[in-house]
Enzyme design. Sequence first.
Site, PDB file in Angstrom:
ATOM      1  N   THR A 167      -1.817   2.529  -8.704  1.00  0.00           N
ATOM      2  CA  THR A 167      -0.492   2.127  -8.699  1.00  0.00           C
ATOM      3  C   THR A 167      -0.326   0.617  -8.132  1.00  0.00           C
ATOM      4  O   THR A 167      -1.137  -0.100  -7.700  1.00  0.00           O
ATOM      5  CB  THR A 167       0.424   2.779  -7.300  1.00  0.00           C
ATOM      6  N   GLU A 168       0.787   0.085  -8.767  1.00  0.00           N
ATOM      7  CA  GLU A 168       0.930  -1.482  -8.510  1.00  0.00           C
ATOM      8  C   GLU A 168       2.224  -1.685  -7.784  1.00  0.00           C
ATOM      9  O   GLU A 168       2.491  -3.113  -7.552  1.00  0.00           O
ATOM     10  CB  GLU A 168       1.132  -2.209 -10.152  1.00  0.00           C
ATOM     11  N   ASP A 194      -0.770   7.530   4.929  1.00  0.00           N
ATOM     12  CA  ASP A 194       0.400   8.475   4.780  1.00  0.00           C
ATOM     13  C   ASP A 194       1.571   8.015   4.011  1.00  0.00           C
ATOM     14  O   ASP A 194       2.363   8.821   3.411  1.00  0.00           O
ATOM     15  CB  ASP A 194       0.754   8.595   6.241  1.00  0.00           C
ATOM     16  N   GLU A 199       5.177   9.652  -0.985  1.00  0.00           N
ATOM     17  CA  GLU A 199       5.602   9.281  -2.523  1.00  0.00           C
ATOM     18  C   GLU A 199       5.231  10.443  -3.101  1.00  0.00           C
ATOM     19  O   GLU A 199       6.306  10.967  -3.866  1.00  0.00           O
ATOM     20  CB  GLU A 199       4.870   7.937  -2.999  1.00  0.00           C
ATOM     21  N   SER A 237      -4.488   3.903   6.987  1.00  0.00           N
ATOM     22  CA  SER A 237      -4.556   3.075   8.272  1.00  0.00           C
ATOM     23  C   SER A 237      -4.846   4.223   9.394  1.00  0.00           C
ATOM     24  O   SER A 237      -5.912   4.154  10.279  1.00  0.00           O
ATOM     25  CB  SER A 237      -3.505   2.147   8.738  1.00  0.00           C
TER      26      SER A 237
END
Length: 574
Positions: A167-168, A194, A199, A237
């Site tokens: 993904t960008e 998360d 998404e 994270s």
Amino acid sequence: METDMDSVRVESSLWIGNKRYRAFLSGWYFSWTEIDKGNREKKTISVPVSEVIGVKEGRVEIQPQKKVEDTDLDFTLFHVNRNSRGNAQGLTWSLGRTQFCCPSRAVRDQWITQHRTALKTHSPSRPHRLLVFINPFGGKKRGKQIFHSLVSPLFELAGISSHVVVTERANQARDYILKKDLTGFDGVICVGGDGMFSELLHGVIGRTQQEAGVSENDLTAMLQPCDLHIGVIPAGSTDCVCFTTVGINDPVTSALHIIIGDSQPLDVCSVHDQSTVVRYSVSLVGYGFYGDVLEESERHRWMGPLRYDYAGCMVYMCNRSYSGLVQYLPSDSQISSPRDNTRCLSGCRVCSESKERLFPHFDSSTSLYSSNVSQYSTELEGEWVTVEGTFKCISLTCVSSSCPRSPKGLSPSAHLADGTADLILVRDTNPLSFLTYLHRHTNKQDQFDLPFVEVHRVKAVRFSLPPGEEEDFEEEEEKIQSSAERVLEDPGKLCSNNIAGHSQQHLTGQKEKATSTSRLKRPGFVCGPCCTKPRSVSVWNCDGEILPQTEISCRIHGQLVRLFARGIEDSTRA
């Protein structure tokens, strides 16, 4: 009646190194027993057929690098190994490898054929083709490295093909799932944290409802359960979703759960603003402290994951509380309770027995996730309870929301798939008492055993501002908006307008953008006695995203999605 699985049967002597074994494949297990020189049986090792990753001709190694030695008498079995590690709630899975030597090539070929037949018969739901989304920016930015070095070789070993999308931009994965042709894919995988999981969650739910003709905006509608499985390779994270559903945030463990086709249903909370669905949540819908922490951390993204610790300290020292009116629809306390000191583990009885209650008109002869369910639900029927007061924080979670820093999570006894969520109300209290509550998330003490904390198992929640607070809120918004507009006209007045925490760079955008995001640009936090004037409202933290709405309605959708997981395995049985 003899089944196909019962007919899979082969037995012979095999060698591992210089030791002879009697090997046996029958039913659901492949077992081998060491035979000593006196022909006496010693230790037996058994591997469930469902946990066999693959079988290869010859002597094969996958880790640390692939190595193949083709021989006529050998075959290599790859399977799941379990062990406990550190503060993990569940078990760590690793790739086990055992190399067998056969008395002849014909015997070797028979073993390989029977193993592969057993896999097809026993594990028909294993994925064959996956759509993989990699977030190269999440966590420590190791998403691509984790997938290509640890996960991709395992997929290749298991015969799984994958289409990889790096993904960008934000919401690229969600948009891809909503709009692209997904024919032939058995699941979607996120390599990230998360945020990336969220998404995929929104994409899968949205697409399923579109295809089923169900309105997501209708709070009373029963959403169609999603057939497309979601897999999570942790690379973020906190990796709360992975830690909650597997018990550990380990990429190899998650990859092996995906390979063997584990399937874990999961409850989802839909958040509505009047007649519009705003977001879906799994781990946290939080107001007050958790909302303020997220809002403050967004101003310090340059700090990386450390921004959450910094923001937490800043918000705690501000010692704020907020008035609110909370209404909730309680669940049946006879089924389960957030204070019953139970844990939702793999094979949880409460979750498994909830399917009939959640889907009373479901025909057991068909798949729940491939047939249309009833359009409207009776889950919102019942007597609502109203609680009004001043709160440090309000939290709603469908799962325990555990993570490495908080092994028990926000609600240790929450269930993954019982169609409920736990509502935690922390009333206004002194700073030391609130710190005690926060600290108990990191140890074994009961965080609900405090006089200012209450917890309820619920099916739906509504939040609104008390009478009189709405006018104060609108007046405050007008002041903030007016200040923002004055700064846009003259950035030099930034300091005199006392908009703490915002740099000139954040305020020199277009005037229209400032108008649309005014609720997100609130006065920042300053330590201790220098805090700005207390605000009348906080913001909602919805799985790490700030909601612009204050008054919301939430509804729990039981077993709406399925993950490639099996719940947390009991580490005491390892």
